[in-house]
Design a protein around this motif. Structure first.
Motif: not given
Ligand SMILES: Cc1cc2nc3c(=O)[nH]c(=O)nc-3n(C[C@H](O)[C@H](O)[C@H](O)COP(=O)(O)OP(=O)(O)OC[C@H]3O[C@@H](n4cnc5c(N)ncnc54)[C@H](O)[C@@H]3O)c2cc1C
Ligand SMILES: *[C@@H]1O[C@H](CO)[C@@H](O)[C@H](O)[C@H]1NC(C)=O
Ligand SMILES: *[C@@H]1O[C@H](CO)[C@@H](O)[C@H](O)[C@H]1NC(C)=O
Ligand SMILES: *[C@@H]1O[C@H](CO)[C@@H](O)[C@H](O)[C@H]1NC(C)=O
Ligand SMILES: *[C@@H]1O[C@H](CO)[C@@H](O)[C@H](O)[C@H]1NC(C)=O
Ligand SMILES: *[C@@H]1O[C@H](CO)[C@@H](O)[C@H](O)[C@H]1NC(C)=O
Ligand SMILES: *[C@@H]1O[C@H](CO)[C@@H](O)[C@H](O)[C@H]1NC(C)=O
Length: 588
Positions: A251-252, A257-258, A263-264
């Motif tokens: 996963i990026t 993005n989705e 990320y958070w």
């Protein structure tokens, strides 16, 4: 198709309901043959753990090798080049080191059984799938710096990211940031990033210890830096994570993005929890000159009241220093005080001296003549090499608390009294003074513990580590919790602690009992959720459940860790379920 789906759900839940992770010696533990096949599937990258301290114990005793190991044990390098060793002695649990009798045989104890020496993301995905299939505990290990021993675990397969060393500095642009960025593999350490940054005339936020891994526990857990009052924490710099999740997916994740939830969570919500990071892209700030200053004085020829009054004055001068963009490290015992160093990114030496002048006047008024040294350097790396002190490992036990600015402003007397009681009892104070408020970080969105935003002093209290005295170590841990930390918590009960720089918050007796059996009866409910994560905890739990739906990533005091306990032999088991003991497993 529905039947197939239901059947696979059943299979998963049957596996997930096993009370304990499969442990060496259990019938479920893979045979040599199965490990060999796994090794072939990962390009022969599987390493069987030989504990670092092996030459120090019979029957493999080698006096010369053991002496070298003993002399280097407090140097991070010795540990991070090993696939299993960890720097926090408490979590190494004394099962194989240069400080126990030669006659005591070396055992794996709390070390991982195998590690995958990762060089590609595919190795990680395969390791995740293999461990899931065989219900084996995973530990994610980068450098082994972690003070809470979160990069080691009994009966585990280690995923060792140290050799993911790619590094590139490039342009970056999204809705929130436009400028230079650095993309680094998960194994890149501070000094490697600083050297690359120096060549490209940029600055990278990283730790005071040059060997901490930037994309590992450091940025995922917060990450303070000598540049933090200028740019914020390590987690505040991150633009993109590349990660292998708990199902082995690549996963990026970016802010928009989705996978923005991932990320958070990865940006401050704790390492080793949501997935295995393979690379991180972070802001790279324009290079500037950096000044540095250090200062010492002692209690010679002054009263203890005066000595602590001087310390109190330093704390009142801190807001002006950090709001100007400087960051200070200082430490003291009950007899000596040192600022070591004060770092001024893009603050000329003359200005740094002006900023410290009010404190120098305070000292003069108190009859104290400090030794002061200051210098301006052309870059962050040159200041770092010229002024930052080397930090040893394995020498202390740590407690920590974040002191909000309001405590210094409204109750500096109470704060100084607490610090005085603690240091007069023999402990050492280490402070990190910074301002990582929203005004400093600008537009960021992450799960950094909210208490950081109002913190002025990240306090660390240490007591010395002694290899040969478990009882004293336990007594010191009790003191750390019940006395030292209790005093600081009482001053700011709504603050918390930095998860990366404390191994002793309130649940330490439980952990001690797990590791040593000295204190079976003293279990106390840990309160790490509130103190390390605050209001972010419920959201982080949901994100973990989504990306680690099989709950394969466990480490002490991480999000979701309350569902697990470590037994005396190190076995990892779900809380409140009957254990799959070795005997039971053999019966199956
Ligand atoms: C001498 C010393 C100095 C320090 N100085 C500072 C400092 O100046 N500022 C600061 O903020 N902190 C500092 N620290 C604390 C440091 O931030 C933590 O020890 C941090 O956990 C180290 O991260 P690591 O990846 O290098 O270590 P490890 O011990 O290998 O890993 C730490 C945690 O991160 C997880 N992890 C590692 N890699 C990954 C990955 N690729 N994906 C997912 N999870 C991963 C591990 O599972 C573990 O839970 C210092 C520590 C020491 C011992
Ligand atoms: C894995 O394979 C490599 C290459 O064949 C070998 O050198 C290594 O010892 C193997 N690891 C284990 C644990 O058997
Ligand atoms: C840690 O050491 C203690 C005391 O030697 C021992 O009882 C305990 O089983 C060890 N735990 C692990 C996980 O090695
Ligand atoms: C791990 O892999 C690196 C890179 O291939 C290699 O240099 C190192 O020797 C390996 N370490 C171990 C313990 O296998
Ligand atoms: C931190 O410094 C900024 C100036 O850069 C200032 O606006 C802000 O109020 C300071 N933060 C706190 C918590 O006072
Ligand atoms: C201050 O820094 C200089 C330069 O690194 C060093 O020589 C000196 O020992 C330091 N002094 C103190 C008190 O830390
Ligand atoms: C400093 O602390 C030590 C250890 O508790 C104590 O023995 C000593 O008396 C203290 N000294 C002063 C000056 O307070």
């Amino acid at each position: 198709m529905f039947a197939l789906f239901a059947a696979s759900l059943l299979a998963v839940s049957a596996q997930a309901s096993a009370a304990c992770r499969c442990f060496p010696g259990d019938a479920c533990w893979p045979s040599e043959n199965v490990w060999t096949q796994f090794n072939q599937s990962i390009d022969g990258r599987l390493v069987k753990t030989v504990p670092l301290g092996t030459p120090c114990h019979a029957p493999n005793y080698d006096a010369a090798k053991c002496t070298i190991l003993r002399d280097g044990w407090t140097v991070p390098e010795e540990h991070y080049e090993s696939s299993s060793s960890v720097m926090a002695p408490f979590f190494a649990n004394g099962t194989c080191d240069p400080f126990h009798p030669v006659s005591k045989p070396c055992t794996l104890g709390n070390y991982a059984v195998y590690a995958v020496n990762v060089t590609t993301p595919a190795h990680i995905s395969k390791a995740v799938q293999f461990a899931t299939k065989h219900d084996i505990r995973i530990v994610v290990r980068n450098t082994g710096h972690d003070y809470s021993g979160r990069s080691t675990g009994a009966g585990a397969l280690g995923i060792w990211t140290h050799y993911l060393k790619d590094l590139e500095i490039h342009d970056y642009k999204d809705k929130h940031y436009s400028g230079k960025a650095i993309t680094m593999g998960a194994g890149v350490q501070g000094f490697e990033a600083y050297e690359a940054a120096e060549k490209a005339n940029v600055q990278i936020v990283g730790g005071e210890c040059p060997t901490v891994g930037l994309a590992g526990g450091y940025s995922q857990g917060g990450g303070h830096s000598a540049l933090s009052s200028r740019y914020g924490l390590g987690a505040d710099q991150v633009l993109q994570w590349q990660v292998v999740d708990g199902q082995g997916n690549f996963i990026t994740a970016t802010r928009d993005n989705e996978y923005s939830d991932l990320y958070w969570a990865l940006s401050g919500g704790g390492g080793g929890t949501y997935g295995v990071v393979t690379s991180m892209t972070s802001k790279a700030h324009p290079g500037t000159p950096v000044s540095g200053l250090n200062m010492t004085f002692t209690n010679a020829k002054i009263s203890q009241d005066t000595f602590y009054e001087a310390i109190a004055r330093f704390h009142t001068r801190l807001p002006a220093l950090v709001d100007a963009g400087a960051m200070s490290i200082w430490f003291y015992t009950n007899t000596s005080f040192a600022i070591s160093p004060l770092t001024g990114p893009n603050i000329p030496e003359d200005d740094l001296l002006k900023l410290i002048q009010p404190f120098v006047s305070d000292l003069k008024e108190l009859g104290i003549t400090p030794t002061v040294y200051s210098k301006q350097f052309p870059s962050y790396l040159s200041q770092f090499n010229g002024m930052q002190q080397e930090i040893g490992v394995g020498e202390a036990q740590y407690g920590g608390w974040l002191i909000p600015r309001s405590v210094v402003q409204n109750n500096n007397k109470g704060l100084t009294a607490a610090y005085r009681q603690i240091t007069e009892d023999g402990a050492t104070f280490i402070g990190v003074g910074l301002n990582v408020s929203r005004q400093v970080t600008g537009d960021v969105s992450n799960s950094v513990f909210p208490g950081w935003r109002d913190a002025l002093i990240a306090t660390t209290i240490t007591t010395p580590w002694k290899w040969d005295n478990d009882k004293e170590m336990l007594a010191n841990q009790r003191k750390m919790t019940d006395s030292y930390m209790a005093k600081l918590t009482a001053l700011s009960p709504n603050s918390g602690a930095y998860m990366n720089e404390v191994n002793l918050v309130l649940d330490l007796e439980h952990r001690y009992s797990v590791l040593t059996s000295l204190s079976q009866a003293d279990f106390r409910q840990p309160n790490f959720q509130k103190f390390f994560f605050g209001k972010n905890y419920p959201a982080l739990q949901k994100i973990k459940a989504k990306y680690d739906s099989k709950d394969i990533f466990y480490a002490r005091t991480n999000v979701g860790s309350e569902a697990w306990e470590e037994r005396k032999d190190g076995r990892l088991c779900r809380v409140g379920q009957s254990s799959r003991t070795a005997e039971h497993a053999r019966d199956l």
